[in-house]
Design a protein around this motif. Structure first.
Motif, short mmCIF file in Angstrom:
data_model
loop_
_atom_site.label_atom_id
_atom_site.label_comp_id
_atom_site.label_asym_id
_atom_site.label_seq_id
_atom_site.Cartn_x
_atom_site.Cartn_y
_atom_site.Cartn_z
N ASP A 59 10.99 -1.41 -8.35
CA ASP A 59 10.15 -0.83 -7.31
C ASP A 59 8.82 -0.32 -7.87
O ASP A 59 7.77 -0.50 -7.25
CB ASP A 59 10.91 0.31 -6.62
CG ASP A 59 10.11 0.95 -5.52
OD1 ASP A 59 9.91 0.31 -4.47
OD2 ASP A 59 9.65 2.09 -5.70
N ALA A 60 8.86 0.29 -9.03
CA ALA A 60 7.63 0.82 -9.62
C ALA A 60 6.62 -0.28 -9.90
O ALA A 60 5.41 -0.09 -9.75
CB ALA A 60 7.96 1.56 -10.92
N SER A 61 7.10 -1.45 -10.28
CA SER A 61 6.19 -2.56 -10.58
C SER A 61 5.51 -3.08 -9.32
O SER A 61 4.41 -3.63 -9.38
CB SER A 61 6.94 -3.70 -11.28
OG SER A 61 7.93 -4.27 -10.45
N VAL A 62 6.14 -2.89 -8.15
CA VAL A 62 5.51 -3.30 -6.89
C VAL A 62 4.28 -2.45 -6.62
O VAL A 62 3.20 -2.95 -6.30
CB VAL A 62 6.51 -3.18 -5.71
CG1 VAL A 62 5.82 -3.53 -4.40
CG2 VAL A 62 7.72 -4.10 -5.93
N ALA A 63 4.46 -1.13 -6.75
CA ALA A 63 3.33 -0.22 -6.54
C ALA A 63 2.21 -0.51 -7.53
O ALA A 63 1.03 -0.52 -7.16
CB ALA A 63 3.81 1.22 -6.66
N GLU A 64 2.58 -0.74 -8.77
CA GLU A 64 1.58 -1.00 -9.80
C GLU A 64 0.81 -2.29 -9.53
O GLU A 64 -0.42 -2.34 -9.61
CB GLU A 64 2.26 -1.07 -11.18
CG GLU A 64 1.31 -1.34 -12.33
CD GLU A 64 2.03 -1.48 -13.65
OE1 GLU A 64 1.37 -1.86 -14.64
OE2 GLU A 64 3.24 -1.23 -13.71
N ALA A 65 1.54 -3.36 -9.19
CA ALA A 65 0.91 -4.66 -9.00
C ALA A 65 0.01 -4.69 -7.78
O ALA A 65 -1.05 -5.33 -7.78
CB ALA A 65 1.97 -5.75 -8.89
N LEU A 66 0.41 -3.99 -6.71
CA LEU A 66 -0.32 -4.06 -5.45
C LEU A 66 -1.21 -2.84 -5.20
O LEU A 66 -1.69 -2.65 -4.08
CB LEU A 66 0.67 -4.23 -4.29
CG LEU A 66 1.55 -5.48 -4.35
CD1 LEU A 66 2.43 -5.57 -3.12
CD2 LEU A 66 0.71 -6.75 -4.49
N ASP A 67 -1.42 -2.06 -6.23
CA ASP A 67 -2.18 -0.82 -6.07
C ASP A 67 -3.57 -1.05 -5.46
O ASP A 67 -4.01 -0.28 -4.60
CB ASP A 67 -2.32 -0.13 -7.44
CG ASP A 67 -3.07 1.18 -7.34
OD1 ASP A 67 -2.63 2.04 -6.56
OD2 ASP A 67 -4.10 1.34 -8.03
N ASP A 68 -4.27 -2.10 -5.91
CA ASP A 68 -5.64 -2.33 -5.41
C ASP A 68 -5.72 -3.50 -4.45
O ASP A 68 -6.81 -4.00 -4.15
CB ASP A 68 -6.60 -2.54 -6.58
CG ASP A 68 -6.22 -3.74 -7.44
OD1 ASP A 68 -5.11 -4.29 -7.26
OD2 ASP A 68 -7.05 -4.13 -8.29
N ALA A 69 -4.56 -3.95 -3.92
CA ALA A 69 -4.56 -5.06 -2.98
C ALA A 69 -4.79 -4.55 -1.56
O ALA A 69 -4.30 -3.48 -1.19
CB ALA A 69 -3.24 -5.82 -3.05
N ASP A 70 -5.51 -5.31 -0.77
CA ASP A 70 -5.75 -4.97 0.64
C ASP A 70 -4.60 -5.54 1.47
O ASP A 70 -4.51 -6.75 1.69
CB ASP A 70 -7.08 -5.54 1.10
CG ASP A 70 -7.39 -5.19 2.56
OD1 ASP A 70 -6.61 -4.41 3.16
OD2 ASP A 70 -8.40 -5.69 3.08
N LEU A 71 -3.72 -4.66 1.94
CA LEU A 71 -2.54 -5.11 2.68
C LEU A 71 -2.72 -5.08 4.19
O LEU A 71 -1.80 -5.43 4.93
CB LEU A 71 -1.33 -4.24 2.30
CG LEU A 71 -0.89 -4.28 0.83
CD1 LEU A 71 0.34 -3.40 0.63
CD2 LEU A 71 -0.58 -5.70 0.39
N ALA A 72 -3.86 -4.67 4.65
CA ALA A 72 -4.10 -4.59 6.09
C ALA A 72 -3.89 -5.94 6.76
O ALA A 72 -4.48 -6.95 6.37
CB ALA A 72 -5.52 -4.09 6.35
N GLY A 73 -3.01 -5.98 7.77
CA GLY A 73 -2.74 -7.21 8.49
C GLY A 73 -1.79 -8.16 7.78
O GLY A 73 -1.53 -9.26 8.29
#
Length: 276
Positions: A57-71
């Motif tokens: 789970d921690a690696s998910v937050a780390e990998a997607l920290d600067d990704a734009d997930l809107a939509g």
């Protein structure tokens, strides 16, 4: 596992953008038709459906920290706890994404091979699941288990926990015969597999007893008899020079249930003891 999933989608003709923390692994997929992104954020930007398969789970937050997930529609296939799944669903919603959590009931060689019986538990957004069900079905059969994001992980861990309990019993059985020498593991293996398969018939009975609350219903071997029989099992382990550490804790629970007056019951009452 991520590579196996990617190959299944590529083989089915789905356009795929991939990213991996180890660039070499992603590069292998380029030869098979995948577009390799330079970053996780770039991979997320490529498509609306985002499938995550990382270490934890921690690696998910780390990998997607600067990704734009809107939509975006985020499908998280990381093995985690129910609480982590629920928290990750809230995290995704806060960033404008729909969320689906998944628990993969397969090993990589089974992915993309329907005859092998792979499937994935999914929970969370039903709208996301319904919209992408056809795509999600490519690597393994999808099984939606409810709107609560934690339920896929709960089902996943429940089945894995039972598996490890079986592995513990198998290890003990092999240790007993290995200590003897004259009986080989190969001699025991088909007998052990057949016996364990036959014993799975008790699962439905235990579920029925738990749901009805009648732990003495349809009892085949009552608890009192089984507790008495533990001496033979533990005594044989001692004779063979085998540790009882895999069996003794379960027998202690059985003894506690017997002390509470459950002698005529089946083993279902042990479940209540585990829940305190």
């Amino acid at each position: 596992m991520g590579t196996a999933l990617a190959r299944a989608w590529l083989a089915a003709g789905h356009p795929l953008t991939v990213w991996n923390r180890g660039p070499a692994r992603a590069g292998v997929l380029a030869a098979e038709g995948a577009v390799v992104a330079a970053s996780a954020a770039e991979a997320v930007a490529a498509n609306r459906l985002v499938v995550v398969c990382l270490l934890d789970d921690a690696s998910v937050a780390e990998a997607l920290d600067d990704a734009d997930l809107a939509g975006k529609d985020v499908v998280n296939l990381v093995t985690g706890t129910p609480a982590q799944a629920r928290a990750r669903a809230g995290w995704a919603a806060g960033r404008g994404a729909r969320y689906l959590d998944g628990g993969i009931m397969a090993v990589p060689p089974m992915i993309g091979v329907p005859a092998a019986g792979p499937y994935v538990f999914y929970s969370g957004s039903s709208a996301l699941f319904e919209e992408h069900a056809e795509v999600l079905a490519v690597p393994a059969g999808p099984r939606y288990v409810g709107a609560d994001p934690g339920h896929a992980a709960l089902h996943d861990v429940a089945l894995l926990s039972a598996m490890y309990g079986m592995f513990a019993g198998v290890a003990h059985a092999f240790a007993l015969v290995r200590a003897e020498g004259a009986v080989t593991p190969g001699d025991l293996a088909p007998l052990l597999a057949g016996w364990l398969t036959a014993m799975t018939g008790s699962i439905a009975r235990t579920a029925d007893q738990l749901e009805s609350g009648d732990y003495a219903k349809d009892v085949v071997s009552n608890l009192a008899m089984q507790v008495a029989g533990r001496r033979t099992l533990l005594g044989t382990a001692e004779e063979q020079g085998v540790s009882d550490e895999l069996l003794a804790p379960y027998f202690r629970l059985m003894e506690r249930r017997l002390a509470l007056g459950g002698g005529e019951e089946d083993l279902a009452g042990v479940v209540d003891l585990l829940r305190g």
